[in-house]
Design a protein around this motif. Sequence first.
Motif, PDB file in Angstrom:
ATOM      1  N   LEU A  81       2.111  27.035  21.552  1.00 31.16           N
ATOM      2  CA  LEU A  81       0.756  26.855  20.816  1.00 31.16           C
ATOM      3  C   LEU A  81       1.014  26.740  19.286  1.00 31.16           C
ATOM      4  O   LEU A  81       0.935  28.039  18.022  1.00 31.16           O
ATOM      5  N   GLN A  82       0.898  25.521  18.581  1.00 31.91           N
ATOM      6  CA  GLN A  82       0.283  25.369  17.017  1.00 31.91           C
ATOM      7  C   GLN A  82      -0.951  25.952  17.270  1.00 31.91           C
ATOM      8  O   GLN A  82      -1.936  24.413  16.957  1.00 31.91           O
ATOM      9  N   MET A  83      -1.086  25.837  16.089  1.00 34.44           N
ATOM     10  CA  MET A  83      -2.695  26.495  15.729  1.00 34.44           C
ATOM     11  C   MET A  83      -2.759  26.247  14.376  1.00 34.44           C
ATOM     12  O   MET A  83      -2.179  27.274  13.340  1.00 34.44           O
ATOM     13  N   ASN A  84      -3.707  25.297  13.803  1.00 38.45           N
ATOM     14  CA  ASN A  84      -4.015  24.963  12.524  1.00 38.45           C
ATOM     15  C   ASN A  84      -5.282  25.392  12.355  1.00 38.45           C
ATOM     16  O   ASN A  84      -6.013  25.584  13.239  1.00 38.45           O
ATOM     17  N   SER A  85      -6.077  25.229  11.004  1.00 36.31           N
ATOM     18  CA  SER A  85      -7.313  25.606   9.996  1.00 36.31           C
ATOM     19  C   SER A  85      -7.765  26.610  11.168  1.00 36.31           C
ATOM     20  O   SER A  85      -8.732  26.698  11.254  1.00 36.31           O
ATOM     21  N   LEU A  86      -7.124  27.300  11.069  1.00 38.30           N
ATOM     22  CA  LEU A  86      -7.777  29.004  11.565  1.00 38.30           C
ATOM     23  C   LEU A  86      -9.086  29.768  11.170  1.00 38.30           C
ATOM     24  O   LEU A  86      -8.450  29.725   9.835  1.00 38.30           O
ATOM     25  N   LYS A  87      -9.744  29.927  11.500  1.00 40.15           N
ATOM     26  CA  LYS A  87     -10.764  30.453  11.586  1.00 40.15           C
ATOM     27  C   LYS A  87     -10.760  32.006  11.682  1.00 40.15           C
ATOM     28  O   LYS A  87     -10.569  32.080  13.153  1.00 40.15           O
ATOM     29  N   SER A  88     -12.577  32.417  10.808  1.00 38.18           N
ATOM     30  CA  SER A  88     -12.303  33.779  11.611  1.00 38.18           C
ATOM     31  C   SER A  88     -12.560  34.633  13.162  1.00 38.18           C
ATOM     32  O   SER A  88     -11.441  35.347  13.751  1.00 38.18           O
ATOM     33  N   GLU A  89     -13.307  33.736  13.624  1.00 39.99           N
ATOM     34  CA  GLU A  89     -13.114  33.576  15.061  1.00 39.99           C
ATOM     35  C   GLU A  89     -12.218  33.111  15.992  1.00 39.99           C
ATOM     36  O   GLU A  89     -12.298  33.539  16.871  1.00 39.99           O
ATOM     37  N   ASP A  90     -10.995  32.710  15.413  1.00 44.60           N
ATOM     38  CA  ASP A  90     -10.127  32.422  16.618  1.00 44.60           C
ATOM     39  C   ASP A  90      -9.145  34.571  16.723  1.00 44.60           C
ATOM     40  O   ASP A  90      -7.742  33.991  17.243  1.00 44.60           O
ATOM     41  N   THR A  91      -9.670  35.441  16.151  1.00 45.56           N
ATOM     42  CA  THR A  91      -9.385  36.464  16.250  1.00 45.56           C
ATOM     43  C   THR A  91      -8.749  37.264  17.558  1.00 45.56           C
ATOM     44  O   THR A  91     -10.191  37.196  18.012  1.00 45.56           O
TER      45      THR A  91
END
Length: 123
Positions: A81-91
């Motif tokens: 799973l490549q995760m880009n432009s991570l946001k705090s709500e992805d925690t």
Amino acid sequence: QVHLVESGGGLVQAGSSLRLYCAASGGTFSSYMMGWFRQAPGKERQFVAAISRRSGRTYYADSVKGRFTISRDNAKSALYLQMNSLKSEDTAVYYCAASSALIATPPQDYNYWGQGTQVTVSS
């Protein structure tokens, strides 16, 4: 029976990228639809992404569409799973899962689960 182990989580700043990895063993990896889920504290487990047995089709939650990419390597029994432009709500704690169904997105459709890897995004 499939045994799944996730890795690649960590603490990153908002806007950063991470790549999660799920190693599968003990079964025929290519015979399973694979998915990623996440669970934040106090919340239900949530669908993130899924990929068909031979990578022909992918599915994403609206909240990650355009930022996350799911992929698999059947020769290596590996899910990514490549995760880009991570946001705090992805925690959340991120889990990989395997399903014997042809198409599966809700958690109840999945038969096997890993132990999870923590992703923390600081703002």
